[in-house]
Write a protein that holds these residues in place. Structure first.
Motif, mmCIF file in Angstrom:
data_model
loop_
_atom_site.group_PDB
_atom_site.id
_atom_site.type_symbol
_atom_site.label_atom_id
_atom_site.label_comp_id
_atom_site.label_asym_id
_atom_site.label_seq_id
_atom_site.Cartn_x
_atom_site.Cartn_y
_atom_site.Cartn_z
ATOM 1 N N ALA A 53 0.829 -1.201 0.000
ATOM 2 C CA ALA A 53 0.000 0.000 0.000
ATOM 3 C C ALA A 53 0.868 1.256 0.000
ATOM 4 O O ALA A 53 2.025 1.229 0.433
ATOM 5 C CB ALA A 53 -0.923 0.003 1.226
ATOM 6 N N LEU A 54 0.297 2.349 -0.479
ATOM 7 C CA LEU A 54 0.998 3.627 -0.452
ATOM 8 C C LEU A 54 1.070 4.124 0.990
ATOM 9 O O LEU A 54 0.038 4.319 1.642
ATOM 10 C CB LEU A 54 0.273 4.647 -1.324
ATOM 11 C CG LEU A 54 0.858 6.072 -1.313
ATOM 12 C CD1 LEU A 54 2.256 6.086 -1.931
ATOM 13 C CD2 LEU A 54 -0.080 7.031 -2.049
ATOM 14 N N LYS A 55 2.292 4.325 1.480
ATOM 15 C CA LYS A 55 2.500 4.807 2.832
ATOM 16 C C LYS A 55 3.030 6.239 2.793
ATOM 17 O O LYS A 55 3.916 6.559 1.998
ATOM 18 C CB LYS A 55 3.483 3.902 3.575
ATOM 19 C CG LYS A 55 2.942 2.509 3.850
ATOM 20 C CD LYS A 55 1.729 2.583 4.761
ATOM 21 C CE LYS A 55 1.119 1.234 5.045
ATOM 22 N NZ LYS A 55 -0.051 1.322 5.939
ATOM 23 N N LEU A 56 2.465 7.077 3.656
ATOM 24 C CA LEU A 56 2.864 8.478 3.735
ATOM 25 C C LEU A 56 3.275 8.817 5.159
ATOM 26 O O LEU A 56 2.712 8.270 6.118
ATOM 27 C CB LEU A 56 1.705 9.385 3.320
ATOM 28 C CG LEU A 56 1.177 9.235 1.890
ATOM 29 C CD1 LEU A 56 -0.019 10.149 1.668
ATOM 30 C CD2 LEU A 56 2.267 9.508 0.870
ATOM 31 N N PRO A 57 4.230 9.714 5.336
ATOM 32 C CA PRO A 57 4.584 10.146 6.689
ATOM 33 C C PRO A 57 3.465 11.002 7.269
ATOM 34 O O PRO A 57 2.614 11.525 6.530
ATOM 35 C CB PRO A 57 5.858 10.967 6.462
ATOM 36 C CG PRO A 57 5.720 11.496 5.065
ATOM 37 C CD PRO A 57 5.019 10.405 4.304
ATOM 38 N N PRO A 58 3.421 11.168 8.581
ATOM 39 C CA PRO A 58 2.309 11.899 9.217
ATOM 40 C C PRO A 58 2.094 13.298 8.649
ATOM 41 O O PRO A 58 0.948 13.751 8.528
ATOM 42 C CB PRO A 58 2.714 11.939 10.689
ATOM 43 C CG PRO A 58 3.594 10.746 10.875
ATOM 44 C CD PRO A 58 4.344 10.596 9.591
ATOM 45 N N TRP A 59 3.167 13.993 8.293
ATOM 46 C CA TRP A 59 3.010 15.364 7.828
ATOM 47 C C TRP A 59 2.436 15.456 6.397
ATOM 48 O O TRP A 59 1.988 16.520 5.986
ATOM 49 C CB TRP A 59 4.320 16.120 7.925
ATOM 50 C CG TRP A 59 5.464 15.549 7.139
ATOM 51 C CD1 TRP A 59 5.833 15.854 5.864
ATOM 52 C CD2 TRP A 59 6.407 14.575 7.595
ATOM 53 N NE1 TRP A 59 6.925 15.129 5.488
ATOM 54 C CE2 TRP A 59 7.312 14.337 6.522
ATOM 55 C CE3 TRP A 59 6.581 13.880 8.795
ATOM 56 C CZ2 TRP A 59 8.369 13.421 6.631
ATOM 57 C CZ3 TRP A 59 7.635 12.990 8.894
ATOM 58 C CH2 TRP A 59 8.510 12.760 7.821
#
Length: 322
Positions: free
Chosen positions: A289-295
Motif C-alpha cells: 500500500a501507499l505509505k505516507l509520513p504523518p506530515w
C-alpha cells in the motif's frame, strides 16, 4: 576519526516509468518491494524501496521514478555502478536468466578474485552482479522468479568515479572510517570493518571522463550505516567540526539521515539502521500500500491522485506464493 560505518545502508537512483521499474527489479532481479511511498521532498513522485524480505540495511536499492525524466549522464562526481552480491556458483545462472529476459550483459570478468557480470536496467542504470569467493551469509528473498539458491543477497559495493583519488579517499577514510584495501590499476578499493559484500566502495580514477549529470539512469546518492540517532548526531558534529557542510538530521520515517558531499561531488548519506520498514505495515504486507509520513497524510487524496498507476506483481507478497 571517532566514528566508523559498518557498511552500505542503501543506494538511491533516479528512474523513469515506475511500472517498468517495478517489473524489472521484482521479476528480473527478484528483489522485494519493501516500501511504496513518495519522495518526502517532492511528493509528486514515488519513492520505491527494493531489498530483501524485510528491507534490511545493506540490501536496499531505492528509486525516485519520474515517468518523463530526461536521461542522465554517468561521469565524475557520481556513483557510476551499483553492485549486488550473488552466490559464487550462480553467475552462469544469471547470465542465462538475464539473456532469457532480454537483458544485455557483459562477459563475466574476474576482478580481485570475484566474478563480475555487468548489465543495465531499463533506464540505463549501471548494475553489476558480483560473486565473492568467501560467499555471503545474508538470507535471500525468494519470490519465485529467482530461486533462493541463486538470489541476490544484498548490496555488494558501489563505484565512485573521480578525476583524482586523494581528496575522495580522505573523505572515505577520515569522514566515514573506511580503510584502504587494495589497488587494481586506476581502481582503489576501500572497506568498512573487515570488508566483504555490503561493506565495499571502489574509487575509479577517470580524469578524462565528463562530469556526471543526475537524471534518469543515474545514482542520486549513496547511504552508509550508523546504528542509532545518538551516534549519528555525534558523527554529524564531528563532520561539521572538520569543515564538512552537513544537513540537519532529516526524518525519513524508516531511518534518520544526514547528507553531505565527498570532494568529487557524489552525495553521501549517513542513515540509521532503525526503526526499519515494519513500523507502519506488517512484514508480510510490505510494499503493498501507499505509505505516507504523518506530515503528508492530510494530503493523501491529492497525492495519490497525482501519482501514476502502479500495479505490483502478486509475488511481492509471501502468502500469494504459498
Amino acid at each position: 576519526m571517532t566514528f566508523e560505518t559498518s557498511g552500505l545502508h542503501h543506494v538511491t537512483a533516479i528512474g523513469g516509468d515506475p511500472q517498468g521499474n517495478a517489473e524489472f527489479y521484482l521479476r528480473t532481479l527478484g528483489l522485494r518491494l519493501v516500501k511504496t511511498t513518495v519522495n518526502f521532498d517532492d511528493p509528486g513522485t514515488y519513492h520505491l524501496y527494493y531489498g530483501d524480505g524485510s528491507g534490511r540495511p545493506g540490501t536496499l536499492l531505492t528509486f525516485f521514478p519520474w515517468r518523463d525524466a530526461p536521461s542522465g549522464r554517468r561521469g565524475i562526481g557520481q556513483a557510476t555502478t551499483t553492485a549486488f552480491s550473488v552466490p559464487e556458483a550462480s553467475i552462469g545462472w544469471w547470465e542465462r536468466h538475464l539473456r532469457e529476459r532480454g537483458v544485455q550483459t557483459s562477459r563475466v570478468v574476474n576482478r580481485d578474485a570475484e566474478d563480475v557480470l555487468t548489465l543495465r536496467d531499463p533506464d540505463g542504470l549501471a548494475l553489476a552482479l558480483v560473486a565473492h569467493p568467501q560467499g555471503d551469509p545474508r538470507d535471500p528473498w525468494d519470490n519465485g522468479h529467482v530461486p533462493a539458491e541463486h538470489a541476490i543477497r544484498g548490496l555488494h559495493s558501489v563505484t565512485l568515479s573521480v578525476s583524482r583519488e586523494d581528496a575522495t579517499a580522505g573523505m572515505l577514510t577520515e569522514g566515514l572510517g573506511l580503510s584502504f584495501s587494495e589497488r587494481d590499476g586506476n581502481r582503489f578499493r576501500f572497506q568498512a570493518g573487515a570488508g566483504g559484500p555490503g561493506a565495499l566502495v571502489d574509487v575509479l580514477v577517470t580524469p578524462d571522463a565528463p562530469h556526471g549529470l543526475v537524471a534518469a539512469g543515474t545514482v542520486h546518492h549513496v547511504a552508509w550505516r550508523t546504528p542509532d540517532e545518538d551516534t549519528q548526531a555525534a558523527w554529524r558534529e564531528e563532520l561539521v567540526d572538520r569543515g564538512v557542510q552537513v544537513t540537519s538530521v532529516l526524518d525519513r520515517q524508516y531511518f534518520r539521515s544526514i547528507y553531505f558531499r565527498e570532494p568529487a561531488g557524489t552525495l553521501l548519506e549517513v542513515a540509521t539502521d532503525e526503526p526499519g520498514f515494519a513500523i507502519d505495515e506488517p512484514l508480510l504486507e510490505l510494499g503493498r500500500a501507499l505509505k505516507l509520513p504523518p506530515w503528508l497524510e492530510p494530503n493523501r487524496e491529492q497525492i495519490a491522485a497525482a501519482l501514476p498507476k502502479l500495479d505490483l506483481p502478486s509475488e511481492n507478497n509471501p502468502e500469494s506464493r504459498s
